[in-house]
Design a protein around this motif. Structure first.
Motif, mmCIF file in Angstrom:
data_model
loop_
_atom_site.group_PDB
_atom_site.id
_atom_site.type_symbol
_atom_site.label_atom_id
_atom_site.label_comp_id
_atom_site.label_asym_id
_atom_site.label_seq_id
_atom_site.Cartn_x
_atom_site.Cartn_y
_atom_site.Cartn_z
ATOM 1 N N LEU A 214 13.858 -1.706 1.956
ATOM 2 C CA LEU A 214 12.579 -2.305 1.591
ATOM 3 C C LEU A 214 11.621 -1.203 1.169
ATOM 4 C CD1 LEU A 214 11.040 -5.047 1.546
ATOM 5 C CD2 LEU A 214 10.259 -4.520 3.867
ATOM 6 N N TYR A 215 10.879 -1.449 0.082
ATOM 7 C CA TYR A 215 9.924 -0.476 -0.476
ATOM 8 C C TYR A 215 10.593 0.862 -0.798
ATOM 9 C CZ TYR A 215 6.606 -3.786 1.591
ATOM 10 O OH TYR A 215 5.921 -4.921 1.951
ATOM 11 N N GLY A 216 11.870 0.826 -1.084
ATOM 12 C CA GLY A 216 12.589 2.054 -1.384
ATOM 13 C C GLY A 216 13.039 2.822 -0.154
ATOM 14 N N LEU A 217 12.775 2.283 1.031
ATOM 15 C CA LEU A 217 13.187 2.905 2.283
ATOM 16 C C LEU A 217 14.441 2.214 2.799
ATOM 17 C CD1 LEU A 217 9.704 3.107 4.064
ATOM 18 C CD2 LEU A 217 10.877 4.955 2.835
ATOM 19 N N LYS A 218 15.333 2.989 3.376
ATOM 20 C CA LYS A 218 16.565 2.442 3.932
ATOM 21 C C LYS A 218 16.444 2.312 5.445
ATOM 22 C CE LYS A 218 19.607 4.091 0.260
ATOM 23 N NZ LYS A 218 20.819 4.889 -0.075
ATOM 24 N N ASN A 219 17.067 1.272 5.955
ATOM 25 C CA ASN A 219 17.030 1.025 7.390
ATOM 26 C C ASN A 219 17.700 2.160 8.164
ATOM 27 O OD1 ASN A 219 16.340 -0.955 9.522
ATOM 28 N ND2 ASN A 219 18.551 -0.965 9.900
ATOM 29 N N ARG A 220 17.052 2.543 9.243
ATOM 30 C CA ARG A 220 17.532 3.564 10.160
ATOM 31 C C ARG A 220 17.888 4.880 9.452
ATOM 32 N NH1 ARG A 220 21.839 2.254 14.942
ATOM 33 N NH2 ARG A 220 20.955 0.165 14.813
ATOM 34 N N GLN A 221 16.944 5.373 8.671
ATOM 35 C CA GLN A 221 17.089 6.672 8.016
ATOM 36 C C GLN A 221 15.816 7.472 8.278
ATOM 37 O OE1 GLN A 221 18.996 6.885 4.162
ATOM 38 N NE2 GLN A 221 17.433 8.268 3.404
ATOM 39 N N LEU A 222 15.961 8.779 8.493
ATOM 40 C CA LEU A 222 14.826 9.638 8.832
ATOM 41 C C LEU A 222 14.036 10.023 7.586
ATOM 42 C CD1 LEU A 222 13.541 11.212 11.268
ATOM 43 C CD2 LEU A 222 14.869 13.183 10.471
ATOM 44 N N TYR A 223 12.690 9.874 7.670
ATOM 45 C CA TYR A 223 11.796 10.242 6.573
ATOM 46 C C TYR A 223 10.653 11.110 7.091
ATOM 47 C CZ TYR A 223 14.077 6.556 3.850
ATOM 48 O OH TYR A 223 15.006 5.776 3.191
ATOM 49 N N THR A 224 10.193 12.028 6.244
ATOM 50 C CA THR A 224 8.978 12.760 6.566
ATOM 51 C C THR A 224 7.780 11.833 6.380
ATOM 52 O OG1 THR A 224 8.614 13.533 4.297
ATOM 53 C CG2 THR A 224 10.014 14.904 5.726
ATOM 54 N N ARG A 225 6.632 12.264 6.868
ATOM 55 C CA ARG A 225 5.434 11.441 6.713
ATOM 56 C C ARG A 225 5.096 11.232 5.242
ATOM 57 N NH1 ARG A 225 -0.084 11.250 10.094
ATOM 58 N NH2 ARG A 225 -1.343 10.140 8.578
ATOM 59 N N ASP A 226 5.181 12.279 4.450
ATOM 60 C CA ASP A 226 4.868 12.167 3.021
ATOM 61 C C ASP A 226 5.792 11.164 2.333
ATOM 62 O OD1 ASP A 226 2.802 13.951 3.237
ATOM 63 O OD2 ASP A 226 3.927 15.665 2.439
ATOM 64 N N GLN A 227 7.074 11.214 2.664
ATOM 65 C CA GLN A 227 8.030 10.280 2.073
ATOM 66 C C GLN A 227 7.708 8.845 2.465
ATOM 67 O OE1 GLN A 227 11.554 12.135 3.734
ATOM 68 N NE2 GLN A 227 12.184 12.933 1.725
ATOM 69 N N LEU A 228 7.349 8.655 3.730
ATOM 70 C CA LEU A 228 7.043 7.306 4.209
ATOM 71 C C LEU A 228 5.794 6.752 3.536
ATOM 72 C CD1 LEU A 228 7.744 5.121 6.531
ATOM 73 C CD2 LEU A 228 5.705 6.088 7.605
ATOM 74 N N VAL A 229 4.714 7.531 3.550
ATOM 75 C CA VAL A 229 3.441 7.053 2.996
ATOM 76 C C VAL A 229 3.553 6.823 1.501
ATOM 77 C CG1 VAL A 229 1.007 7.622 2.640
ATOM 78 C CG2 VAL A 229 2.095 8.123 4.832
ATOM 79 N N SER A 230 4.347 7.634 0.814
ATOM 80 C CA SER A 230 4.562 7.428 -0.613
ATOM 81 C C SER A 230 5.177 6.057 -0.882
ATOM 82 C CB SER A 230 5.484 8.526 -1.152
ATOM 83 O OG SER A 230 5.781 8.307 -2.515
ATOM 84 N N ALA A 231 6.029 5.601 0.046
ATOM 85 C CA ALA A 231 6.712 4.314 -0.132
ATOM 86 C C ALA A 231 5.858 3.132 0.306
ATOM 87 C CB ALA A 231 8.039 4.318 0.626
ATOM 88 N N ILE A 232 5.226 3.247 1.485
ATOM 89 C CA ILE A 232 4.513 2.079 2.029
ATOM 90 C C ILE A 232 3.004 2.164 1.870
ATOM 91 C CG2 ILE A 232 6.357 1.692 3.693
ATOM 92 C CD1 ILE A 232 4.465 2.737 5.887
ATOM 93 N N GLY A 233 2.500 3.273 1.323
ATOM 94 C CA GLY A 233 1.061 3.415 1.132
ATOM 95 C C GLY A 233 0.439 2.294 0.307
ATOM 96 N N PRO A 234 0.980 2.000 -0.888
ATOM 97 C CA PRO A 234 0.394 0.930 -1.720
ATOM 98 C C PRO A 234 0.348 -0.429 -1.037
ATOM 99 C CG PRO A 234 1.805 2.342 -3.046
ATOM 100 C CD PRO A 234 2.015 2.768 -1.628
ATOM 101 N N PRO A 235 1.463 -0.920 -0.435
ATOM 102 C CA PRO A 235 1.353 -2.217 0.245
ATOM 103 C C PRO A 235 0.438 -2.177 1.466
ATOM 104 C CG PRO A 235 3.539 -1.260 0.565
ATOM 105 C CD PRO A 235 2.874 -0.441 -0.483
ATOM 106 N N LEU A 236 0.361 -1.031 2.145
ATOM 107 C CA LEU A 236 -0.542 -0.929 3.286
ATOM 108 C C LEU A 236 -2.002 -1.016 2.840
ATOM 109 C CD1 LEU A 236 0.751 1.759 5.816
ATOM 110 C CD2 LEU A 236 0.467 -0.688 6.168
ATOM 111 N N LYS A 237 -2.330 -0.374 1.713
ATOM 112 C CA LYS A 237 -3.693 -0.449 1.187
ATOM 113 C C LYS A 237 -4.037 -1.878 0.782
ATOM 114 C CE LYS A 237 -3.806 4.341 -0.490
ATOM 115 N NZ LYS A 237 -3.789 5.213 -1.689
ATOM 116 N N GLU A 238 -3.049 -2.581 0.266
ATOM 117 C CA GLU A 238 -3.251 -3.976 -0.126
ATOM 118 C C GLU A 238 -3.565 -4.831 1.097
ATOM 119 O OE1 GLU A 238 -0.488 -7.186 -2.351
ATOM 120 O OE2 GLU A 238 -0.377 -5.142 -3.152
#
Length: 289
Positions: A214-238
């Motif tokens: 979802l949002y380009g993120l894969k289930n149960r995979q490790l991401y840095t904060r920058d990687q995470l916010v890049s993916a979910i930032g837009p829907p979170l702002k919405e």
């Protein structure tokens, strides 16, 4: 005199190293201390709430296994064939937490001021396979079971309850120690996040509700904060810009196969549904919506 000065310098060096050595702790110890009920001051109250709650999750699962259509419950004929797994703390991503995530502010302090509840996996007694979970929260000023089914898949819920499994996963991804850990839920994005702060860096593991990506993120995979916010930032702002945006139960959890308790609205489980509707209203006011 020189020897005395040298001894003082050595002593100061040792003292200065103590915070560095003590700051980082093994991952499984951090998860145990900050996520499991056995290490929490709420242990007695939560366990009492489970034992005295009017809603009995294991009985409910057996009574409604045909409507739930969950494969793991097929051969279960008695609540005695089910046991509870280890309860784990779930932090609700309120507006302050989400805003900090978007602003780039460290979550290490704010995450513990957010509201929380407890999730309990339900396992088959004979092989310990997970089949469901239930939620324990404060309702009417006391801890009690408020939902059966949950957002996470049984496998991800059980994974979240086992510090050793989390530690092994993180060690396989290069993280062997940490300072902080939390399990965060963002229903409006249909995912949970395992949060790890290690060596002044923040990492996240998405546990996605009802799907693998979802949002380009894969289930149960490790991401840095920058990687995470890049993916979910837009829907979170919405979401932040639309507080009345309809959120809550993921689409996948509305199917019979998901096992979410809300699916029983149509079959007249009046008492339980009434409790869940009330809980959902409380939860929607609490969660980011």
């Amino acid at each position: 005199m020189k020897l005395f000065t040298f001894a003082i310098l050595i002593g100061l060096l040792i003292i200065s190293l103590v915070p560095i050595v003590s700051a980082a702790t093994s991952i499984d110890m951090v998860v145990n201390q900050q996520s499991t009920l056995d290490s929490d001051k709420e242990k007695t109250d939560v366990e009492q709430g489970i034992n005295t709650s009017e809603l009995k999750p294991k009985e409910f699962l057996v009574q409604h296994k045909s409507e739930l259509a969950r494969k793991g419950l097929d051969s279960v004929n008695s609540p005695d064939e089910l046991i509870d797994g280890k309860p784990f703390k779930v932090t609700s991503a309120n507006k302050a937490l989400v805003q900090a995530l978007l602003d780039g502010t460290s979550l290490s302090n704010i995450i513990y001021s957010a509201p929380h509840y407890w999730e309990v996996p339900v396992l088959l007694k004979n092989n310990l396979n997970p089949v469901a979970s239930y939620t324990v929260d404060v309702l009417e000023d006391k801890w009690q079971v408020v939902e059966v089914g949950g957002y996470l898949s049984p496998v991800d819920s059980n994974f979240s309850s086992n510090p050793k499994d989390i530690a092994n996963f993180l060690e396989n991804n290069g993280l062997k120690d940490a300072n902080q850990f939390a399990h965060v839920r963002i229903p409006s994005l249909h995912m949970d996040l395992l949060y790890i702060e290690s060596n002044n860096q923040e990492y996240f593991i998405p546990l996605i509700h009802g799907r693998d990506e979802l949002y380009g993120l894969k289930n149960r995979q490790l991401y840095t904060r920058d990687q995470l916010v890049s993916a979910i930032g837009p829907p979170l702002k919405e979401v932040m810009a639309n507080p009345n945006l309809l959120t809550g139960v993921p689409e996948a959890n509305k199917k019979w196969s998901s096992g979410n308790i809300i699916t029983f609205i149509g079959i007249g489980v009046v008492l339980v549904v009434g409790m869940i509707i009330l809980y959902r209203k409380i939860q929607m006011n609490r969660d980011t919506t």
